[in-house]
Design a protein around this motif. Structure first.
Motif, PDB file in Angstrom:
ATOM      1  N   GLN A   1      -2.613   6.332   2.412  1.00  0.00           N
ATOM      2  CA  GLN A   1      -2.934   5.124   3.166  1.00  0.00           C
ATOM      3  C   GLN A   1      -2.462   5.199   4.616  1.00  0.00           C
ATOM      4  O   GLN A   1      -2.899   4.422   5.457  1.00  0.00           O
ATOM      5  CB  GLN A   1      -2.339   3.902   2.466  1.00  0.00           C
ATOM      6  CG  GLN A   1      -0.829   3.954   2.262  1.00  0.00           C
ATOM      7  CD  GLN A   1      -0.028   3.419   3.409  1.00  0.00           C
ATOM      8  OE1 GLN A   1      -0.489   2.500   4.107  1.00  0.00           O
ATOM      9  NE2 GLN A   1       1.168   3.948   3.626  1.00  0.00           N
TER      10      GLN A   1
ATOM     11  N   SER B   1       0.243   4.273  -2.881  1.00  0.00           N
ATOM     12  CA  SER B   1      -0.671   5.313  -2.409  1.00  0.00           C
ATOM     13  C   SER B   1      -0.139   6.708  -2.721  1.00  0.00           C
ATOM     14  O   SER B   1       1.066   6.923  -2.874  1.00  0.00           O
ATOM     15  CB  SER B   1      -0.881   5.174  -0.897  1.00  0.00           C
ATOM     16  OG  SER B   1      -1.776   6.153  -0.414  1.00  0.00           O
TER      17      SER B   1
ATOM     18  N   LEU C   1      -5.393   3.028  -1.677  1.00  0.00           N
ATOM     19  CA  LEU C   1      -4.595   1.814  -1.536  1.00  0.00           C
ATOM     20  C   LEU C   1      -4.095   1.335  -2.891  1.00  0.00           C
ATOM     21  O   LEU C   1      -3.536   0.250  -3.012  1.00  0.00           O
ATOM     22  CB  LEU C   1      -5.431   0.719  -0.870  1.00  0.00           C
ATOM     23  CG  LEU C   1      -5.973   1.076   0.517  1.00  0.00           C
ATOM     24  CD1 LEU C   1      -7.045   0.092   0.958  1.00  0.00           C
ATOM     25  CD2 LEU C   1      -4.848   1.121   1.533  1.00  0.00           C
TER      26      LEU C   1
ATOM     27  N   SER D   1       0.821  -1.215   0.000  1.00  0.00           N
ATOM     28  CA  SER D   1       0.000   0.000   0.000  1.00  0.00           C
ATOM     29  C   SER D   1       0.849   1.256   0.000  1.00  0.00           C
ATOM     30  O   SER D   1       0.537   2.240  -0.686  1.00  0.00           O
ATOM     31  CB  SER D   1      -0.941   0.000   1.209  1.00  0.00           C
ATOM     32  OG  SER D   1      -1.814  -1.102   1.171  1.00  0.00           O
TER      33      SER D   1
END
Length: 404
Positions: free
Chosen positions: A210, A166, A188, A162
């Motif tokens: 994220q 992100s 994400l 992630s």
């Protein structure tokens, strides 16, 4: 287009020879196959494919070139690319360059001239696995050395990606038409088409990193929260699960897609697991159990939620009752969750469908209805921010930023 030698090496020792396509060198990742007949540019720029070497089952790739309008993010995310027959020419009035140009410019190592049907059948039988593409000088390495390199790569199980995909900072896309409210979108690995679908329904879309905290989320005072698609193992994203539990406890309307569906499942207390070779393509039949209708849907996931199909059931984490709302008709994999006592639902596939069929865009309308119902129950208009994460409304206006 180069004619340098290349080889695809799977971790079980299988080898497939071909020609270099795109950049030359070596790349490592999880080998998966995507069955879409169209939409290769959207596939390549989908952040959910980070860490994966993508094989296109469609035999002829690149004939329509690429352009700036069909990008799903600001860059190509696949770790590597496998095709059978790359197009020698580009023939589409919207094209501004060739696919090969983009692959070279962004350093994406690929291979062409491979029997992609044979590789697909092997992965279907043996399961998705680590792989490497070696081209140019790296193609001449000893076979045992190449296999050792492949087996030293990270497995997708247990991997959190992630942070790599992100956005680094919050940006806002304003609502189109009449403003209904605002939605905080946890990035994400979000796709551009998703943001467009939300903004088109009268929502200011705050795309947030994220790593955001619940306190930072409260400062935005959103009317609802959305979790996007993304790569990696949901078991390795406990931070996002706990953040979502805080959101659910506050009664905020929630919608999650793909990775967001898996994280809702874990937030409710269900388990997730890795599929043998995943669902990737734009032709998966899914049953909406609420309406009895079958949708042809766009998928990209290697993990899934394990939840009882004969619900409703009490959620293990104490969020009331939930039910499996959608199932895949090929293999009965859970494709959606619906909470009955809190305003939250999710689906495992891509209702924004870029590329793909538009059978499932109604889910964004269902989300909007959820937001309106939640606002109505508080006795105030949906655009006031009442019933949101924060206690008081705050000015959440930010400079609009495009891309990831």
């Amino acid at each position: 287009m180069t004619h340098l030698p290349a080889v695809l090496v799977l971790e079980d020792g299988s080898r497939y020879t071909g020609r270099a396509y795109g950049a030359t060198g070596r790349t490592l990742g999880e080998a998966v196959f995507a069955t879409g007949m169209t939409g290769y540019q959207e596939t390549l720029t989908d952040p959910s494919y980070a860490g994966q070497i993508v094989l296109q089952t469609a035999p002829h790739i690149g004939n329509t070139g690429v352009n700036d309008e069909d990008q799903e993010s600001a860059r190509i995310w696949v770790a590597g690319y496998i095709v059978r027959d790359p197009s020698r020419v580009v023939s589409n009035h919207r094209a501004t360059r060739s696919l090969d140009d983009d692959l070279v410019a962004q350093g994406i190592v690929g291979i062409s001239g491979v029997d992609t049907r044979a590789v697909t059948r092997h992965i279907r039988d043996a399961g998705a696995m680590r792989a490497g593409i070696f081209s140019g000088e790296d193609a001449a390495l000893d076979a045992d050395e190449q296999l050792t390199v492949v087996r030293s790569a990270h497995e997708m199980t247990g991997l959190n990606l992630s942070g790599a995909v992100s956005t680094a900072e919050l940006y806002t896309i304003p609502a189109e038409g009449e403003r209904i409210g605002s939605v905080a979108v946890l990035d994400l690995g979000i796709k551009t088409a998703t943001v467009r679908q939300l903004a088109a329904r009268g929502l200011d879309v705050h795309v947030v990193p994220q790593s955001i905290t619940i306190e930072e989320l409260a400062e935005l005072n959103p009317t609802a929260v959305f979790y996007s698609n993304g790569p990696g193992d949901p078991k390795a994203s406990e931070y996002h699960v706990e953040l979502l539990r805080d959101v659910l406890r506050r009664g905020l309307p929630f919608f999650g897609i793909c990775f967001g569906n898996q994280l809702l499942g874990r937030a409710l207390g269900f388990e997730t697991y890795k599929l043998p070779f995943g669902h990737r393509g734009i032709n998966q039949p899914v049953l909406d159990r609420r309406t009895g209708k079958v949708e042809i849907t766009s998928h990209n996931h290697g993990f899934a939620v394990r939840a009882p199909l004969d619900g409703p059931v009490d959620t293990p984490a104490g969020f009331g009752r939930a039910e499996v709302s959608h199932v895949d008709l090929n293999d009965d994999v859970v494709e959606g969750l619906n909470c009955l006592d809190i305003p939250a639902f999710s689906v495992q596939y891509h209702p924004e469908a870029a590329a793909g069929p538009h059978d499932s865009t109604y889910l964004f309308d269902r989300f909007l209805d959820l937001i309106k119902d939640a606002s109505a129950s508080t006795g105030s208009g949906p655009s006031t921010g009442s019933g949101t994460v924060g206690d008081t409304a705050t000015d959440s206006t930010t400079a609009t930023k495009e891309g990831n």
